[in-house]
Scaffold this active site. Structure first.
Site, PDB file in Angstrom:
ATOM      1  CG  HIS A 141      13.281  51.691  19.801  1.00 40.22           C
ATOM      2  ND1 HIS A 141      13.604  50.995  18.664  1.00 40.22           N
ATOM      3  CD2 HIS A 141      11.936  51.667  19.872  1.00 40.22           C
ATOM      4  CE1 HIS A 141      12.498  50.562  18.077  1.00 40.22           C
ATOM      5  NE2 HIS A 141      11.464  50.961  18.789  1.00 40.22           N
ATOM      6  CG  ASP A 218      16.397  57.284  18.698  1.00 44.26           C
ATOM      7  OD1 ASP A 218      15.551  57.946  18.083  1.00 44.26           O
ATOM      8  OD2 ASP A 218      16.203  56.114  19.088  1.00 44.26           O
TER       9      ASP A 218
HETATM   10  N1  7TS Z   1      13.875  55.197  18.600  1.00 51.32           N
HETATM   11  C1  7TS Z   1      12.889  55.462  19.456  1.00 51.32           C
HETATM   12  C2  7TS Z   1      13.160  56.214  20.705  1.00 51.32           C
HETATM   13  C3  7TS Z   1      11.590  55.028  19.154  1.00 51.32           C
HETATM   14  O1  7TS Z   1      10.596  55.300  20.001  1.00 51.32           O
HETATM   15  C4  7TS Z   1      11.357  54.314  17.949  1.00 51.32           C
HETATM   16  C5  7TS Z   1       9.996  53.756  17.607  1.00 51.32           C
HETATM   17  C6  7TS Z   1      12.422  54.113  17.075  1.00 51.32           C
HETATM   18  C7  7TS Z   1      13.680  54.556  17.441  1.00 51.32           C
HETATM   19  C8  7TS Z   1      12.251  53.449  15.749  1.00 51.32           C
HETATM   20  O2  7TS Z   1      11.453  54.222  14.920  1.00 51.32           O
HETATM   21  P1  7TS Z   1      11.078  53.715  13.465  1.00 51.32           P
HETATM   22  O3  7TS Z   1      10.176  54.751  12.906  1.00 51.32           O
HETATM   23  O4  7TS Z   1      12.340  53.564  12.713  1.00 51.32           O
HETATM   24  O5  7TS Z   1      10.392  52.395  13.640  1.00 51.32           O
HETATM   25  N2  7TS Z   1       9.226  53.489  18.737  1.00 51.32           N
HETATM   26  C9  7TS Z   1       8.080  52.772  18.760  1.00 51.32           C
HETATM   27  C10 7TS Z   1       7.353  52.621  19.936  1.00 51.32           C
HETATM   28  O6  7TS Z   1       7.651  53.101  21.016  1.00 51.32           O
HETATM   29  N3  7TS Z   1       6.274  51.861  19.676  1.00 51.32           N
HETATM   30  O7  7TS Z   1       6.286  51.523  18.383  1.00 51.32           O
HETATM   31  C11 7TS Z   1       7.415  52.082  17.794  1.00 51.32           C
END
Ligand code: 7TS
Length: 424
Positions: A141, A218
């Site tokens: 991501h 992660d």
């Molecule tokens: N890493 C992974 C694997 C994720 O799926 C996400 C968010 C993040 C990091 C970041 O998370 P945050 O809470 O800091 O934003 N993934 C997604 C998704 O798949 N669709 O919207 C957000």
């Protein structure tokens, strides 16, 4: 993943050793699931982006504001002491959820993104020299790419990505070969948010540690669907986000081994993270407070604690088995549909199906599904390098939560037939 989960079959035949899972009862815990969109029942298959909240979490957050709210760590007065106690209890719930050895290893952040930035800045950033490398995988991501690029850029270091095969599986031999004396940090996802593929995180961590390289995992997706044990994984850092785990948004978690956290400088300065301040010099509080500058998301942390209680009460293995059964059902139904191309369908997976239908643009598929009340995510899913790897611009992604049903998967499949009718 537990034995019970791995053995779950399409017809649920091997689920007899798990507590009964009453999905209708579970659904009744989530007020938003009873609403309609466009006059149709909501079929919510986008929990990978952010999950809906059970009444227990909504009530816990309301209860803080209605009866227990004050700033923490500041007052001698009753409510400040009480709010501090609730905040600390939430931290303990997170510790137990991840099986961390010590409560001081749990830092509250805004989200996974902030947790990764914290490590990239305060840990890795301090160690990087020109020519050093940070090793990721092609699955990541953007939240697990860009912070490393920023840290690398400041030091003249580079970010590299270990390749995945056509099914999205990490090639362990190639991964190992990319661990060199230049590699100063390894960071990878435990579960791909695009493919649902689960990485061999324990083995990857072992390989990195053999060469003395620290590892961040992660866990934004995995903490929701797998039983995570950070001591068993032996990772140096693990991150996740509350809003995907049925908790509030704006609260996330960084787990870090205490020896690392103790040695790390603060990420941000301000109140609540100091020991003593003069204009000449400041000494800092111990972890985790050192990394929690300013008034934190008090109700968010308490709400996350309530979400963890909720999931634990349902039973993590029972939830995982339910989701796994649905994932297998969805995979089978979509594989049977002419013109549907699934991505990452093989190997160990958690709760996500990604696909394309013929050459219909994912946004068109998403819009037609939306009109039928079916919410999916379409596009690059904040993983553009993975899209490049597959030579596509995006996919349609259905992500399954603990409240989804077989009927909802049927609704998805039936609505895809409608897409085919429209686009021929
Ligand atoms: N890493 C992974 C694997 C994720 O799926 C996400 C968010 C993040 C990091 C970041 O998370 P945050 O809470 O800091 O934003 N993934 C997604 C998704 O798949 N669709 O919207 C957000």
């Amino acid at each position: 993943m537990s034995q019970a989960v791995a053995e779950t079959t399409l017809d649920g035949a091997n689920r007899s050793n798990l507590p009964a899972y009453d999905v209708d009862k579970v659904r009744a815990d989530f007020p938003i699931l009873s609403r309609e969109v466009y006059g149709k029942p909501l079929v919510f298959l986008d929990s990978g982006a952010s999950a809906k909240k059970p009444r227990a979490v909504i009530d816990a957050v309301s209860a803080v504001y209605e009866g227990e709210y004050a700033n923490i760590h500041r007052g001698v007065h009753y409510l400040s002491v009480r709010a501090t106690q609730l905040y600390d209890e939430a931290r303990e719930k997170v510790r137990a959820y991840l099986n961390a050895a010590k409560i001081g290893e749990i830092v509250f952040t805004r989200n996974t993104t902030e947790a990764i930035n914290l490590v990239a800045s305060s840990f890795t950033g301090q160690r990087l020299r020109e020519g050093d490398e940070i090793l990721l995988t092609e699955l990541e991501h953007h939240a697990n790419i860009v912070p490393w690029q920023l840290a690398a850029g400041r030091a003249g270091a580079v970010v590299r990505a270990s390749p995945v095969d056509d099914d999205g599986l990490v090639d362990l031999e190639k991964f190992e070969a990319m661990l060199t004396s230049r590699t100063k940090m390894v960071a990878f996802t435990h579960t791909s948010n695009v493919l649902g593929v689960v990485t061999p995180a324990k083995e990857m961590t072992r390989l990195a540690h053999e060469k003395g390289i620290p590892v961040l995992i992660d866990g934004a997706q995995s903490a929701v669907h797998l039983s995570v044990d950070v001591q068993d994984l032996d990772c140096d850092f693990f991150t996740f986000t509350g809003h995907k785990l049925y908790g509030p948004s704006g609260i996330g978690v960084l787990y870090g081994k205490s020896n690392h956290l103790e040695a790390m400088p603060p990420y941000q300065g301000g109140g609540d993270m100091i020991e003593y301040v003069t204009f000449e010099k400041t000494t800092f509080a111990k972890p985790p407070e050192r990394f929690e500058a300013g008034t934190p998301h008090i109700s968010g942390a308490i709400g996350l604690g309530a979400a963890i209680d909720y999931v634990n009460a349902l039973g993590r293995d029972a939830v995982a088995a339910h989701e796994h059964g649905l994932l297998q059902y969805a995979t089978a139904r979509l594989s049977d549909m002419p013109g549907v191309r699934l991505f990452g369908a093989k190997g160990e997976k958690a709760s996500i199906v990604s696909f394309l239908q013929d050459d219909v643009h994912p946004h068109d598929v998403g819009t037609i599904l939306d009109q039928a009340g079916v919410a999916v995510r379409v596009g690059h899913h904040c993983a553009q390098p993975l899209m490049d790897r597959f030579g596509i611009s995006g996919t349609v992604r259905a992500s399954i939560g603990l409240y989804n049903t077989r009927e909802e998967i049927d609704k998805l499949a039936d609505s895809l037939h409608h897409v085919k009718e429209i686009f021929g």
